[in-house]
Motif scaffolding. Structure first.
Motif, mmCIF file in Angstrom:
data_model
loop_
_atom_site.group_PDB
_atom_site.id
_atom_site.type_symbol
_atom_site.label_atom_id
_atom_site.label_comp_id
_atom_site.label_asym_id
_atom_site.label_seq_id
_atom_site.Cartn_x
_atom_site.Cartn_y
_atom_site.Cartn_z
ATOM 1 N N GLY A 156 138.239 40.024 69.019
ATOM 2 C CA GLY A 156 138.395 38.575 68.907
ATOM 3 C C GLY A 156 137.109 37.800 69.158
ATOM 4 O O GLY A 156 137.036 36.607 68.879
ATOM 5 N N CYS A 157 136.093 38.466 69.715
ATOM 6 C CA CYS A 157 134.800 37.812 69.969
ATOM 7 C C CYS A 157 133.934 37.968 68.718
ATOM 8 O O CYS A 157 133.501 39.071 68.404
ATOM 9 C CB CYS A 157 134.098 38.448 71.169
ATOM 10 N N SER A 158 133.703 36.884 68.025
ATOM 11 C CA SER A 158 132.992 36.916 66.744
ATOM 12 C C SER A 158 131.509 37.255 66.907
ATOM 13 O O SER A 158 130.744 36.487 67.490
ATOM 14 C CB SER A 158 133.130 35.577 66.032
ATOM 15 N N ARG A 159 131.136 38.403 66.370
ATOM 16 C CA ARG A 159 129.725 38.804 66.384
ATOM 17 C C ARG A 159 128.905 37.860 65.510
ATOM 18 O O ARG A 159 127.757 37.569 65.809
ATOM 19 C CB ARG A 159 129.581 40.229 65.853
ATOM 20 N N GLU A 160 129.517 37.375 64.429
ATOM 21 C CA GLU A 160 128.817 36.479 63.505
ATOM 22 C C GLU A 160 128.429 35.178 64.199
ATOM 23 O O GLU A 160 127.307 34.678 64.048
ATOM 24 C CB GLU A 160 129.715 36.186 62.297
ATOM 25 N N ILE A 161 129.355 34.629 64.984
ATOM 26 C CA ILE A 161 129.065 33.386 65.725
ATOM 27 C C ILE A 161 127.939 33.626 66.733
ATOM 28 O O ILE A 161 127.028 32.809 66.865
ATOM 29 C CB ILE A 161 130.335 32.836 66.423
ATOM 30 N N ILE A 162 127.993 34.756 67.430
ATOM 31 C CA ILE A 162 126.952 35.072 68.422
ATOM 32 C C ILE A 162 125.590 35.188 67.729
ATOM 33 O O ILE A 162 124.598 34.624 68.196
ATOM 34 C CB ILE A 162 127.310 36.359 69.204
ATOM 35 N N ARG A 163 125.551 35.891 66.584
ATOM 36 C CA ARG A 163 124.305 36.030 65.820
ATOM 37 C C ARG A 163 123.794 34.662 65.345
ATOM 38 O O ARG A 163 122.614 34.345 65.475
ATOM 39 C CB ARG A 163 124.527 36.913 64.585
ATOM 40 N N THR A 164 124.696 33.861 64.777
ATOM 41 C CA THR A 164 124.327 32.529 64.285
ATOM 42 C C THR A 164 123.794 31.669 65.430
ATOM 43 O O THR A 164 122.801 30.949 65.274
ATOM 44 C CB THR A 164 125.544 31.829 63.625
ATOM 45 N N GLY A 165 124.442 31.775 66.587
ATOM 46 C CA GLY A 165 124.002 31.017 67.761
ATOM 47 C C GLY A 165 122.592 31.380 68.179
ATOM 48 O O GLY A 165 121.767 30.499 68.467
ATOM 49 N N ALA A 166 122.296 32.674 68.200
ATOM 50 C CA ALA A 166 120.939 33.122 68.558
ATOM 51 C C ALA A 166 119.929 32.582 67.545
ATOM 52 O O ALA A 166 118.855 32.087 67.925
ATOM 53 C CB ALA A 166 120.884 34.648 68.611
ATOM 54 N N GLU A 167 120.293 32.625 66.266
ATOM 55 C CA GLU A 167 119.395 32.110 65.208
ATOM 56 C C GLU A 167 119.151 30.613 65.380
ATOM 57 O O GLU A 167 118.015 30.151 65.240
ATOM 58 C CB GLU A 167 119.998 32.375 63.823
#
Length: 197
Positions: free
Chosen positions: A152-163
């Motif tokens: 349920g923890c979106s890896r895509e959101i985490i990646r986008t956030g870091a970017e």
């Protein structure tokens, strides 16, 4: 940056719409992490605001999951929150359930760290210690790569956030883990108070 709310007022507002321990723990965790980040990134004088945004970021999720970030403005406005605070809260759902874009560095940190705190907490629960205190960044990376873990923890959101922050993923993992380690005792104390009340 002004929230128009004290921490106590923000807490009471959160509890008006959230009773489940899981959601309260997440709110307190993100609050603590955001306060740490404010100090870490040179916004110490705004620490209270960063914390209140973290505390209230999911205010509408427990009762209105289908309207997440859409119901929040109404609930926050009713509670006396500033327009600035409402923008900050709604920006963490950008591209998922909100069209409010994170602009301030604080909003970008919230966007990036929100999901990640969930992944780190889930990883901590798998450890014999049930704690983040003895966790290393390598463990976070390993769990992040395992798509079945805390799905349920979106890896895509985490990646986008870091970017959005211009950070390497490792930097985001390291900082957020350190924030949770630094605040773990405070989080547990607040959760013990909740259980006792």
């Amino acid at each position: 940056m002004e929230s128009n709310l004290t921490r106590e007022e923000a807490w009471n507002l959160l509890k008006t719409y959230n009773q489940e321990e899981f959601h309260l723990r997440h709110a307190v965790t993100v609050e603590t992490v955001m306060r740490w980040y404010a100090e870490e990134l040179g916004y110490g004088e705004e620490k209270e605001y960063w914390g209140i945004v973290g505390l209230l970021h999911d205010i509408d999720f427990e009762q209105f999951p289908e309207e997440h970030c859409k119901k929040a403005p109404e609930l926050l406005e009713k509670g006396g929150a500033s327009k600035e605070l409402i923008h900050s809260v709604c920006s963490h759902g950008y591209g998922v359930c909100s069209d409010v874009e994170p602009v301030h560095e604080m909003e970008k940190v919230l966007f990036a760290a929100d999901e990640l705190t969930g992944l780190i907490w889930a990883a901590a629960l798998m450890r014999p210690s049930k704690s983040v205190s003895d966790m290393e960044v390598s463990s976070v990376k390993k769990k992040f790569k395992d798509k079945r873990f805390a799905a349920g923890c979106s890896r895509e959101i985490i990646r986008t956030g870091a970017e959005q922050l211009g950070w390497e993923l490792n930097d985001l993992f390291d900082k957020t883990l350190r924030a949770m380690q630094a605040g773990e005792k405070e989080i547990e104390e607040k959760m013990a108070e909740i259980s006792a009340s």
